[in-house]
Design a protein around this motif. Structure first.
Motif, PDB file in Angstrom:
ATOM      1  N   ARG A 175       2.354   7.403  -5.190  1.00 23.51           N
ATOM      2  CA  ARG A 175       2.453   6.444  -6.295  1.00 23.51           C
ATOM      3  C   ARG A 175       3.035   5.110  -5.876  1.00 23.51           C
ATOM      4  O   ARG A 175       2.931   4.129  -6.624  1.00 23.51           O
ATOM      5  N   ILE A 176       3.643   5.036  -4.683  1.00 19.64           N
ATOM      6  CA  ILE A 176       4.193   3.759  -4.238  1.00 19.64           C
ATOM      7  C   ILE A 176       3.397   3.173  -3.071  1.00 19.64           C
ATOM      8  O   ILE A 176       3.828   2.202  -2.446  1.00 19.64           O
ATOM      9  N   VAL A 177       2.230   3.753  -2.801  1.00 18.22           N
ATOM     10  CA  VAL A 177       1.372   3.269  -1.706  1.00 18.22           C
ATOM     11  C   VAL A 177       0.171   2.539  -2.287  1.00 18.22           C
ATOM     12  O   VAL A 177      -0.448   3.007  -3.256  1.00 18.22           O
ATOM     13  N   VAL A 178      -0.181   1.382  -1.713  1.00 24.61           N
ATOM     14  CA  VAL A 178      -1.399   0.677  -2.129  1.00 24.61           C
ATOM     15  C   VAL A 178      -2.590   1.558  -1.765  1.00 24.61           C
ATOM     16  O   VAL A 178      -2.737   1.957  -0.602  1.00 24.61           O
ATOM     17  N   PRO A 179      -3.437   1.918  -2.720  1.00 24.92           N
ATOM     18  CA  PRO A 179      -4.540   2.844  -2.458  1.00 24.92           C
ATOM     19  C   PRO A 179      -5.397   2.425  -1.263  1.00 24.92           C
ATOM     20  O   PRO A 179      -5.738   1.257  -1.110  1.00 24.92           O
ATOM     21  N   GLY A 180      -5.698   3.401  -0.406  1.00 31.29           N
ATOM     22  CA  GLY A 180      -6.568   3.158   0.735  1.00 31.29           C
ATOM     23  C   GLY A 180      -5.915   2.435   1.888  1.00 31.29           C
ATOM     24  O   GLY A 180      -6.611   2.024   2.821  1.00 31.29           O
ATOM     25  N   THR A 181      -4.589   2.245   1.849  1.00 31.05           N
ATOM     26  CA  THR A 181      -3.895   1.509   2.910  1.00 31.05           C
ATOM     27  C   THR A 181      -2.661   2.291   3.367  1.00 31.05           C
ATOM     28  O   THR A 181      -2.320   3.335   2.811  1.00 31.05           O
ATOM     29  N   ASP A 182      -1.982   1.748   4.384  1.00 33.18           N
ATOM     30  CA  ASP A 182      -0.708   2.292   4.840  1.00 33.18           C
ATOM     31  C   ASP A 182       0.455   1.448   4.330  1.00 33.18           C
ATOM     32  O   ASP A 182       1.574   1.546   4.833  1.00 33.18           O
ATOM     33  N   HIS A 183       0.215   0.612   3.334  1.00 29.08           N
ATOM     34  CA  HIS A 183       1.230  -0.295   2.825  1.00 29.08           C
ATOM     35  C   HIS A 183       1.964   0.287   1.626  1.00 29.08           C
ATOM     36  O   HIS A 183       1.342   0.793   0.684  1.00 29.08           O
ATOM     37  N   VAL A 184       3.290   0.187   1.656  1.00 35.02           N
ATOM     38  CA  VAL A 184       4.084   0.488   0.463  1.00 35.02           C
ATOM     39  C   VAL A 184       3.921  -0.673  -0.510  1.00 35.02           C
ATOM     40  O   VAL A 184       4.000  -1.844  -0.122  1.00 35.02           O
ATOM     41  N   ARG A 211       4.557 -13.952   5.488  1.00 34.90           N
ATOM     42  CA  ARG A 211       4.142 -12.990   6.509  1.00 34.90           C
ATOM     43  C   ARG A 211       3.646 -11.670   5.920  1.00 34.90           C
ATOM     44  O   ARG A 211       3.201 -10.799   6.662  1.00 34.90           O
ATOM     45  N   THR A 212       3.706 -11.507   4.618  1.00 31.39           N
ATOM     46  CA  THR A 212       3.305 -10.225   4.050  1.00 31.39           C
ATOM     47  C   THR A 212       1.841  -9.911   4.345  1.00 31.39           C
ATOM     48  O   THR A 212       0.983 -10.795   4.329  1.00 31.39           O
ATOM     49  N   GLN A 213       1.592  -8.638   4.614  1.00 31.85           N
ATOM     50  CA  GLN A 213       0.226  -8.148   4.821  1.00 31.85           C
ATOM     51  C   GLN A 213      -0.165  -7.135   3.751  1.00 31.85           C
ATOM     52  O   GLN A 213      -1.214  -6.507   3.839  1.00 31.85           O
ATOM     53  N   THR A 214       0.672  -7.011   2.742  1.00 30.27           N
ATOM     54  CA  THR A 214       0.445  -6.007   1.709  1.00 30.27           C
ATOM     55  C   THR A 214      -0.484  -6.525   0.629  1.00 30.27           C
ATOM     56  O   THR A 214      -0.154  -7.492  -0.065  1.00 30.27           O
ATOM     57  N   PRO A 215      -1.658  -5.912   0.465  1.00 29.41           N
ATOM     58  CA  PRO A 215      -2.547  -6.338  -0.620  1.00 29.41           C
ATOM     59  C   PRO A 215      -2.035  -5.843  -1.957  1.00 29.41           C
ATOM     60  O   PRO A 215      -1.319  -4.836  -2.034  1.00 29.41           O
ATOM     61  N   ARG A 216      -2.356  -6.567  -2.998  1.00 28.20           N
ATOM     62  CA  ARG A 216      -2.046  -6.088  -4.339  1.00 28.20           C
ATOM     63  C   ARG A 216      -2.935  -4.892  -4.644  1.00 28.20           C
ATOM     64  O   ARG A 216      -4.077  -4.807  -4.194  1.00 28.20           O
ATOM     65  N   ALA A 217      -2.396  -3.970  -5.440  1.00 30.67           N
ATOM     66  CA  ALA A 217      -3.198  -2.806  -5.810  1.00 30.67           C
ATOM     67  C   ALA A 217      -4.481  -3.232  -6.496  1.00 30.67           C
ATOM     68  O   ALA A 217      -5.540  -2.629  -6.311  1.00 30.67           O
TER      69      ALA A 217
END
Length: 225
Positions: A175-184, A211-217
């Protein structure tokens, strides 16, 4: 004074500051629960408020007389469990307990600690098997880092132990992971924060680093959702 009032205070030379001498400097750090292995093969669980990450290494400061420091000196396997804000009562149940028997004089007198061999039960927490290390994970924690202490050394004051633990495996609540990725997902994950010996969660997001590489859900492709 609330945060809104603080945001409009003058800055620079015009702002006044008061010199103080606080007894502790826990200025707002994440709480972690460390599970380690005792000499007899049982497991210890201890709360910690001095931890930070550098790449894949987590640096931690521990009391020299605690069972965790003793364990990591000879058995380097450790799980760094990160509780969510709602788990603060469990963390506080652990706070006055120690795995050292007999209880060190400083802990018994100054901190009012008592010996407890079964910390998981005392804190009303459940254990879960780890994959790469012997100590178990805390099942209720949304993030769990299996790690190995590569360096354990005294700090400059000789009162604490500095531990550098290299993370080998990360477990995350889906529930805290962006779907389909390894990003929290930072909007879904909130750590428990220890702020001058009071417990807090995070507030709303203010912005993000360039520097963030985390996509939005919401940006994940349909195939990833």
């Amino acid at each position: 004074m609330n945060n809104a009032a603080l945001s409009v205070l003058p800055t620079g030379a015009a702002a006044s500051r008061t010199a103080i001498e606080p007894s502790i400097l826990y200025f707002g750090t994440p709480v972690v629960l460390l599970s380690t292995e005792n000499q007899d093969g049982s497991f210890n669980l201890a709360p910690l408020s001095s931890a930070w990450a550098l790449g894949q290494t987590v640096v931690m400061g521990l009391g020299m007389e605690g069972q965790t420091a003793q364990n990591l000196g000879s058995r380097p396997d450790v799980v760094i469990n990160l509780p969510a804000p709602a788990l603060w009562p469990a963390v506080e149940r652990l706070a006055p307990l120690t795995g050292r028997n007999p209880v060190p004089a400083t802990k018994a007198k100054a901190q009012g600690c008592r010996y407890e061999p079964d910390k998981f039960t005392a804190a009303d927490l459940c254990s879960a098997p780890s994959h790469t290390v012997r100590p178990p994970r805390v099942a209720e924690c949304p993030l769990q880092f299996e790690a190995r202490a590569e360096q354990v050394r005294p700090d400059a004051s000789g009162t604490f132990v500095i531990v550098e633990a290299v993370v080998q495996k990360v477990h995350a609540d889906p529930r805290i992971v962006v779907p389909g990725t390894d990003h929290v997902d930072p909007t879904a994950w909130s750590p428990l924060i220890y702020n001058f010996r009071h417990y807090f969660g995070l507030g709303p997001e203010l912005g993000h680093s360039y520097r963030t590489q985390t996509p939005r859900a919401s940006e994940a492709s349909p195939s990833e959702q």
